[in-house]
Design a protein around this motif. Structure first.
Motif, short mmCIF file in Angstrom:
data_model
loop_
_atom_site.label_atom_id
_atom_site.label_comp_id
_atom_site.label_asym_id
_atom_site.label_seq_id
_atom_site.Cartn_x
_atom_site.Cartn_y
_atom_site.Cartn_z
N HIS A 329 0.83 -1.21 0.00
CA HIS A 329 0.00 0.00 0.00
C HIS A 329 0.86 1.26 0.00
O HIS A 329 0.32 2.36 0.13
CB HIS A 329 -0.90 0.01 1.23
N SER A 330 2.18 1.11 -0.13
CA SER A 330 3.11 2.24 -0.02
C SER A 330 3.51 2.75 -1.40
O SER A 330 3.74 1.96 -2.31
CB SER A 330 4.36 1.82 0.76
N ASP A 331 3.64 4.08 -1.53
CA ASP A 331 4.02 4.63 -2.83
C ASP A 331 5.51 4.45 -3.11
O ASP A 331 5.91 4.19 -4.24
CB ASP A 331 3.61 6.10 -2.94
N TYR A 332 6.35 4.56 -2.07
CA TYR A 332 7.79 4.34 -2.21
C TYR A 332 8.27 3.47 -1.05
O TYR A 332 7.79 3.60 0.08
CB TYR A 332 8.57 5.66 -2.21
N VAL A 333 9.21 2.58 -1.35
CA VAL A 333 9.74 1.69 -0.32
C VAL A 333 11.27 1.79 -0.31
O VAL A 333 11.86 2.45 -1.15
CB VAL A 333 9.28 0.23 -0.54
N ALA A 339 12.86 2.87 -4.27
CA ALA A 339 12.02 2.09 -5.18
C ALA A 339 10.58 2.58 -5.19
O ALA A 339 9.93 2.63 -4.15
CB ALA A 339 12.07 0.61 -4.79
N SER A 340 10.10 2.91 -6.38
CA SER A 340 8.69 3.24 -6.56
C SER A 340 7.89 1.94 -6.62
O SER A 340 8.34 0.95 -7.19
CB SER A 340 8.48 4.04 -7.83
N ASN A 341 6.70 1.95 -6.06
CA ASN A 341 5.85 0.76 -6.07
C ASN A 341 4.86 0.75 -7.22
O ASN A 341 3.99 -0.11 -7.28
CB ASN A 341 5.08 0.67 -4.75
N ALA A 342 4.96 1.72 -8.12
CA ALA A 342 4.03 1.79 -9.24
C ALA A 342 4.42 0.80 -10.34
O ALA A 342 5.59 0.41 -10.47
CB ALA A 342 4.00 3.20 -9.81
N GLY A 343 3.44 0.39 -11.15
CA GLY A 343 3.70 -0.44 -12.32
C GLY A 343 4.38 -1.74 -11.98
O GLY A 343 3.95 -2.49 -11.09
N VAL A 344 5.48 -2.04 -12.70
CA VAL A 344 6.24 -3.27 -12.47
C VAL A 344 7.30 -3.07 -11.39
O VAL A 344 8.15 -3.94 -11.19
CB VAL A 344 6.90 -3.79 -13.77
N GLY A 345 7.25 -1.92 -10.69
CA GLY A 345 8.24 -1.64 -9.66
C GLY A 345 8.40 -2.75 -8.63
O GLY A 345 9.53 -3.16 -8.34
N PRO A 346 7.30 -3.28 -8.06
CA PRO A 346 7.45 -4.36 -7.08
C PRO A 346 8.14 -5.60 -7.65
O PRO A 346 8.93 -6.24 -6.95
CB PRO A 346 6.01 -4.66 -6.67
N ALA A 536 -0.90 -8.25 -14.71
CA ALA A 536 -1.13 -8.02 -13.28
C ALA A 536 -0.47 -6.73 -12.82
O ALA A 536 -1.04 -5.96 -12.03
CB ALA A 536 -0.61 -9.21 -12.47
N SER A 537 0.74 -6.46 -13.32
CA SER A 537 1.44 -5.24 -12.94
C SER A 537 0.71 -4.00 -13.45
O SER A 537 0.69 -2.96 -12.80
CB SER A 537 2.87 -5.25 -13.49
N ALA A 538 0.09 -4.14 -14.63
CA ALA A 538 -0.58 -3.00 -15.23
C ALA A 538 -1.95 -2.74 -14.61
O ALA A 538 -2.35 -1.58 -14.44
CB ALA A 538 -0.71 -3.22 -16.74
N PHE A 539 -2.68 -3.80 -14.27
CA PHE A 539 -4.08 -3.63 -13.90
C PHE A 539 -4.38 -3.91 -12.42
O PHE A 539 -5.36 -3.39 -11.89
CB PHE A 539 -4.97 -4.53 -14.77
N LYS A 540 -3.56 -4.72 -11.75
CA LYS A 540 -3.85 -5.06 -10.35
C LYS A 540 -3.15 -4.14 -9.36
O LYS A 540 -3.54 -4.06 -8.20
CB LYS A 540 -3.46 -6.51 -10.07
N ASN A 541 -2.09 -3.47 -9.82
CA ASN A 541 -1.33 -2.59 -8.93
C ASN A 541 -2.03 -1.24 -8.83
O ASN A 541 -2.15 -0.50 -9.81
CB ASN A 541 0.09 -2.42 -9.45
N ASN A 542 -2.51 -0.90 -7.64
CA ASN A 542 -3.25 0.34 -7.44
C ASN A 542 -2.37 1.55 -7.16
O ASN A 542 -2.88 2.68 -7.06
CB ASN A 542 -4.25 0.17 -6.29
N ILE A 543 -1.07 1.34 -7.01
CA ILE A 543 -0.17 2.46 -6.72
C ILE A 543 0.13 3.23 -8.01
O ILE A 543 0.55 2.64 -9.00
CB ILE A 543 1.13 1.97 -6.08
N GLN A 544 -0.10 4.53 -7.98
CA GLN A 544 0.14 5.38 -9.14
C GLN A 544 1.57 5.94 -9.10
O GLN A 544 2.16 6.12 -8.02
CB GLN A 544 -0.86 6.54 -9.17
N ALA A 545 2.11 6.24 -10.27
CA ALA A 545 3.43 6.86 -10.37
C ALA A 545 3.33 8.32 -9.96
O ALA A 545 2.66 9.12 -10.63
CB ALA A 545 3.98 6.73 -11.78
N THR A 546 3.95 8.69 -8.84
CA THR A 546 3.90 10.05 -8.33
C THR A 546 5.29 10.48 -7.89
O THR A 546 6.19 9.66 -7.70
CB THR A 546 2.95 10.15 -7.12
N VAL A 547 5.46 11.79 -7.71
CA VAL A 547 6.71 12.28 -7.12
C VAL A 547 6.66 12.05 -5.62
O VAL A 547 5.59 11.95 -5.03
CB VAL A 547 6.93 13.78 -7.42
N LYS A 548 7.83 11.96 -5.01
CA LYS A 548 7.89 11.70 -3.57
C LYS A 548 7.51 12.94 -2.77
O LYS A 548 7.79 14.07 -3.17
CB LYS A 548 9.30 11.25 -3.18
#
Length: 682
Positions: A329-333, A339-346, A536-548
């Motif tokens: 549920h975190s935007d950055y880890v 590491a950004s959690n958006a997209g294929v980041g995880p 799954a990375s494109a559609f199941k990941n609810n984290i959006q690409a944002t600035v920190k």
């Protein structure tokens, strides 16, 4: 359509299979007279949103880590004893968590140790659970906490493993017992000569790992320099022969004399792969550098360390194992928000983690062909393409990440740890709002769509030990085949030069790994699985690409990684279960965290953070909230070393200004206890 139906059937059966292991104790066992004279009953679990089966699935699902051949690990004795290396007493000594046999774990491996199969061979490896499952003990009772930081001493474990392998090779009676045990298992070995051959290879591999990662900062328990270890494994599999040769020819001693002649360099590098050295290649190279045979350099340990420092970086910035609840549920880890959690980041982040914990990297350099991994990793115009064949199990990494969405932070168990004083906690809540909440927002653990926004603070602002953040962006290495490839950064696209930040090289290789379907599967299944991962990375990941969010230095063309010289203020739900504190584990309890660091001009009669304390025991201090600090003979944490500093984050002591620049008054002792009581409620 048939292929789609087959894939759906496989996924459905996999979901059912995950619930087959439903042991009521989740495999946990009681332990008598463990390390530091601890004894405890069968550990209890708290309500964190996982069932028995879900915990056991997390413990026992491989991610593709291959520490060593499975049969060898199961038969290995300790170096100074006939007892097995994997005995519960020895496992507990390094503070991993012993388990009994269950359906998914028939051999009773510790939490987070798992059997993996790659290219038809069985290996023992790590899962996420080894470093992210905690336990606290209170007067003989134990509480097992999923997703909490482990107390594990991985470096001590690896050094002990090296010694055990060495004595098995060199002591005849121990070696014979080992061979007998291995062949009687009727696994991958039937002939003694094959056992000895792989024992030698395994010893060389573990010795190389420990030599490359030698450091003057003792990690002790409950922490690890994960980035440093990952960076060095990447460099092992990226640097090319020409680059190593040039480094060797430039190597000099303290007096300016060359360490290696041209003839010695040629002999040391004979028959080594030209494009990728790799673990096997470096094992040969380091053995030859130490060899006293005719023509070889016969380098001393100090000289070999000098060579190490020319190729690799010292992993001297250990940090606490972060907790895993809310990670999805975190935007950055990561501690510095790398590491950004958006997209294929995880997926990329977890692939990098498996690189660090012994994923088999069968990367090779080949003539150009139609290659998705080459294009995504920036190699499409290179004369050779590095392929990314490996044991890394991308499907399981996605499943584990998805599994963690259901994990909740633990609630303070009042029946075991004592009642919370609600009146004190109410006063503490007001203090929290004034001193803490601007960085550490309150999290509703039951809110399914919660987003944890990382609040960054620059190194100058927070004042804590800078080693991890500085190392993560300043460490460089040879880029090998990735020279002149392009990586996108926040300020724009950048070319990788021959000497490049390892963070950029890591991004390149993890992109290549993520773009490479599993080589151990039938080609139809391989590509269907890969397409599922991308979807799954494109559609199941609810984290959006944002600035920190937060206060940090901006990236510039001159300093493209400036923003990473900062640390993240983590959410504090379940914080009571995550000692020791600060990112490097330099403060033992929550109460100590509210105290100032003692400075030379401070009065001697005040309360200060301890400059040294013991780490390793799991006995919980319910008053100060952390682990007991002294009197049990544990690892002594010395806060005077870089990497161990316990300075900074002195908001409660009135020394660190708030993000808005306001300087608050130091808390009184009564206020500190009130704030502690409130922190127990989170």
């Amino acid at each position: 359509m048939t292929a789609l139906l087959v894939l759906c059937a496989i996924l459905f059966s996999g979901k059912i299979y995950q619930h087959w292991d439903n042991d009521p104790d989740r495999g946990a066992i009681a332990l008598a007279q463990g390390a530091y004279n601890e004894s405890y009953n069968t550990p209890r679990y708290l309500d964190q949103g996982w069932s028995n089966a879900q915990s056991l699935w997390f413990y026992n699902t491989t991610q593709g880590s291959n520490l060593m051949p499975y049969d060898l690990f199961m038969a290995l004795e300790q170096s100074h004893s006939n007892a097995l290396f994997r005995s519960n007493a020895n496992i507990d000594r390094y503070r991993y968590l012993p388990q009994k046999p269950t359906f998914f774990n028939p051999d009773g491996l510790p939490v987070g140790f798992v059997k993996d199969t790659y290219q038809g061979r069985a290996y023992i490896g790590y899962t996420c659970a080894a470093c992210h499952t905690g336990q606290i003990n209170v007067k003989g009772q134990a509480i097992r906490i999923d997703g909490a930081p482990a107390m594990a001493n991985m470096r001590g474990f690896m050094l002990s493993l090296e010694q055990a392998l060495n004595t098995t090779l060199t002591q005849a009676a121990k070696r014979q017992r080992f061979i007998t045990r291995v062949t009687q298992r009727k696994g991958d070995y039937s002939k003694p000569q094959h056992v000895i051959a792989d024992l030698e290879k395994t010893y060389q591999s573990i010795m190389l790992y420990n030599s490359i990662n030698n450091t003057n900062v003792d990690y002790g328990y409950a922490r690890l320099d994960a980035f440093g270890l990952i960076y060095n494994r990447v460099l092992q599999h990226v640097i090319n022969l020409k680059q190593v040769r040039n480094l060797f020819l430039r190597a000099i001693d303290d007096d300016g004399n060359r360490l290696l002649t041209s003839a010695q360099v040629d002999l040391v590098l004979r028959d080594i792969d030209a494009t990728i050295i790799g673990s096997r290649g470096f094992a040969k190279v380091f053995n030859r550098l130490k060899s006293s045979e005719t023509g070889y350099p016969n380098l001393t340990a100090a000289q070999l360390l000098r060579i190490r420092n020319m190729i690799f970086n010292e992993p001297d910035a250990p940090v606490s194992y972060p907790f895993l609840w809310d990670i999805t549920h975190s935007d950055y880890v990561q501690w510095n928000g790398l590491a950004s959690n958006a997209g294929v980041g995880p997926l990329g982040r977890n692939a990098g983690e498996v690189i660090g914990v012994f994923g088999t990297l069968d990367w090779t350099a080949q003539e150009p062909s139609l290659s998705l991994s080459a294009r995504i990793s920036g190699q499409s115009k290179k004369q050779k393409h590095v392929t990314f064949t490996s044991s890394i199990n991308l499907v399981n990494l996605e499943r584990i990440e998805n599994h963690l969405q259901k994990l909740k932070s633990p609630l303070w168990p009042e029946a075991i740890l004592g009642q919370i004083d609600r009146q004190k906690a109410a006063h503490g809540e007001l203090i929290y709002e004034e001193y803490c909440q601007s960085c550490h927002e309150i999290v509703d653990r039951d809110n399914w769509d919660r987003i944890i926004i990382a609040k960054m603070a620059s190194l100058d602002a927070v004042g804590t030990d800078p080693a991890m953040a500085i190392n993560s962006v300043s460490y460089t290495g040879k880029s090998g085949n990735f020279k002149y490839t392009v990586q996108n950064q926040s300020i724009g696209d950048l070319y990788l030069e021959e000497e490049a930040p390892v963070a950029m090289i890591l991004t390149s290789v993890t992109r290549g790994v993520v773009a490479t379907p599993d080589p151990d599967k039938w080609w139809v299944r391989r590509w269907l699985d890969w397409l599922y991962l991308m979807a799954a990375s494109a559609f199941k990941n609810n984290i959006q690409a944002t600035v920190k969010a937060g206060s940090y230095q901006p990236d510039t063309t001159a300093q493209p990684f400036n923003s990473l010289l900062a640390y993240k203020a983590r959410s504090l739900n379940g914080i009571w279960a995550t000692a020791p504190y600060l990112h490097n584990g330099s403060v033992p309890t929550l109460y100590d965290l509210l105290l100032p660091k003692k400075r030379p001009n401070d009065p001697s009669d005040g309360e200060y953070r301890p400059d040294a304390f013991e780490v390793g025991a799991r006995e919980f201090d319910t008053q100060r909230v952390g682990f007991i600090q002294q009197g049990f003979g544990g690892f002594v944490f010395d806060t005077r070393k870089r990497g161990n500093w316990n300075s900074g984050h002195e908001y409660a002591a009135g020394r660190t200004p708030q993000p808005n620049g306001r300087q608050l008054a130091p808390l009184t002792q009564q206020q500190r206890w009130e704030l502690i009581e409130y922190l127990k409620t989170l």
